[in-house]
Design a protein around this motif. Structure first.
Motif, short mmCIF file in Angstrom:
data_model
loop_
_atom_site.label_atom_id
_atom_site.label_comp_id
_atom_site.label_asym_id
_atom_site.label_seq_id
_atom_site.Cartn_x
_atom_site.Cartn_y
_atom_site.Cartn_z
N THR A 47 -16.30 -9.89 -10.36
CA THR A 47 -15.31 -8.70 -11.25
C THR A 47 -13.89 -8.63 -10.71
O THR A 47 -13.59 -9.12 -9.74
CB THR A 47 -16.05 -7.54 -10.99
OG1 THR A 47 -15.86 -6.82 -9.79
CG2 THR A 47 -17.54 -7.09 -11.42
N ILE A 48 -13.17 -8.08 -11.56
CA ILE A 48 -11.80 -8.14 -11.35
C ILE A 48 -11.51 -7.24 -9.99
O ILE A 48 -10.69 -7.45 -9.10
CB ILE A 48 -10.95 -7.49 -12.48
CG1 ILE A 48 -11.04 -8.29 -13.68
CG2 ILE A 48 -9.52 -7.35 -11.93
CD1 ILE A 48 -10.46 -8.11 -14.83
N ASN A 49 -12.38 -5.97 -9.93
CA ASN A 49 -12.12 -5.09 -9.01
C ASN A 49 -12.64 -6.05 -7.53
O ASN A 49 -12.17 -5.69 -6.44
CB ASN A 49 -13.06 -4.02 -9.02
CG ASN A 49 -12.89 -3.14 -7.94
OD1 ASN A 49 -13.58 -2.92 -7.12
ND2 ASN A 49 -11.81 -1.99 -7.93
N SER B 241 -9.92 -8.52 -6.35
CA SER B 241 -8.95 -7.72 -5.81
C SER B 241 -9.13 -7.29 -4.72
O SER B 241 -8.24 -7.33 -3.68
CB SER B 241 -8.64 -6.60 -6.78
OG SER B 241 -7.35 -5.77 -6.04
N TYR B 242 -10.29 -6.79 -4.11
CA TYR B 242 -10.68 -6.17 -2.96
C TYR B 242 -10.74 -7.14 -1.83
O TYR B 242 -10.30 -7.14 -0.79
CB TYR B 242 -11.95 -5.37 -3.17
CG TYR B 242 -12.54 -4.74 -1.72
CD1 TYR B 242 -11.96 -3.84 -1.18
CD2 TYR B 242 -13.31 -5.65 -1.02
CE1 TYR B 242 -12.41 -3.23 0.15
CE2 TYR B 242 -13.93 -4.98 0.15
CZ TYR B 242 -13.30 -3.91 0.71
OH TYR B 242 -13.98 -3.67 1.93
N ASN C 70 -4.16 -2.79 -4.60
CA ASN C 70 -5.35 -2.14 -5.64
C ASN C 70 -5.39 -3.15 -6.77
O ASN C 70 -4.76 -4.22 -6.93
CB ASN C 70 -4.88 -0.88 -6.01
CG ASN C 70 -3.44 -0.67 -6.59
OD1 ASN C 70 -3.04 -1.44 -7.64
ND2 ASN C 70 -2.41 -0.11 -5.88
N GLU C 71 -6.37 -2.55 -7.69
CA GLU C 71 -6.71 -3.45 -8.81
C GLU C 71 -5.52 -3.66 -9.77
O GLU C 71 -5.50 -4.81 -10.38
CB GLU C 71 -7.98 -3.12 -9.65
CG GLU C 71 -8.18 -3.81 -10.72
CD GLU C 71 -9.86 -3.22 -11.28
OE1 GLU C 71 -9.89 -3.56 -12.46
OE2 GLU C 71 -10.31 -2.44 -10.61
N SER C 72 -4.87 -2.57 -9.92
CA SER C 72 -3.68 -2.76 -10.93
C SER C 72 -2.71 -3.61 -10.46
O SER C 72 -2.06 -4.19 -11.25
CB SER C 72 -3.08 -1.33 -11.00
OG SER C 72 -3.96 -0.36 -11.80
#
Length: 252
Positions: free
Chosen positions: A213-215, A218-219, A225-227
């Protein structure tokens, strides 16, 4: 069940207390070093055509392998593992990051351990020779770089899941932050901070393609952060991570 025929013919030499005498009597000796070095040098150079040519030569002449064990299974595995070890070392010499190379080595050897016949081992090694030379061609560290920059690239590669800071990399390499930044830009033409970001972005694409997932991406790659990750991804690739995933799926 019919026994599968390998891509390449082979023969094991018999046990002998006087190998040279037996070789002179029978005319049989190990596969020539020149044939082996052609294959391994092609891997080192990322030369896919060279590897294919080397494998074709083996198909024409076959393999003659020394007597490494009285146990039929062990002698197959000993030969296959030693072949993998040499190939991996040449891939590292060709610029493939050593952490990835050794990971591949472990994976290849685990697979070899599960194979039962010489035919299976030969076919598997032919397949992996193509895979390995392709990775060297696509991912190698240019050999024109100095040892310092090679080490820097290696550290970045194995710590992509960390919040990489130039000062921490420089400290690990026992140089100052400014010196490392200047040397990296001079040799590669790319600012060090930009190279780190580019590597994270390329890894992000691979992770997204694998279904993360995108989240999670990113993590894992330690973006603020995701943004922020989405913003940087869009700036580099002119599309959002979600659009990239959609486009990738549509091409499958």
């Amino acid at each position: 069940m019919t026994k599968k025929k390998a891509q390449i013919g082979y023969e094991f030499l018999d046990a002998s207390g006087n190998f040279i005498y037996e070789a002179r009597e029978t005319g049989k000796t190990h596969t020539p070093f020149a044939s082996e070095i052609l294959l391994f040098q092609s891997i080192k150079c990322g030369d896919l055509t060279g590897v294919k040519n080397a494998l074709n030569l083996y198909r024409q002449s076959g393999l003659i392998i020394g007597h490494m064990s009285d146990n039929p299974s062990r002698k197959i595995h000993y030969w296959a593992v030693s072949t993998i070890a040499v190939a991996i070392h040449y891939a590292i010499l060709g610029g493939l990051d050593e952490s990835e190379a050794y990971q591949l080595s472990d994976f290849y050897i685990q697979k070899i351990d599960s194979l039962q016949t010489m035919e299976e081992c030969i076919d598997y090694l032919c397949e992996k020779a193509i895979e390995l030379v392709t990775k060297v061609k696509e991912k190698s560290i240019p050999q024109c770089y100095s040892p310092l920059i090679n080490q820097c690239v290696h550290l970045i590669h194995i710590h992509l899941h960390s919040r990489l800071k130039i000062e921490d990399i420089a400290k690990s390499l026992h140089v100052s932050r400014d010196y490392l930044s200047q040397a990296f830009k001079k040799e590669t033409g790319v600012p060090l901070h930009q190279y780190i970001l580019d590597q994270k972005m390329e890894e992000a694409k691979r992770m997204l393609t694998r279904g993360m997932t995108i989240n999670a991406v990113s993590y894992t790659l330690c973006f603020c952060n995701e943004s922020h990750f989405i913003q940087l991804f869009k700036k580099k690739y002119h599309m959002t991570p979600a659009a990239y995933v959609t486009g990738t799926k549509s091409r499958l």
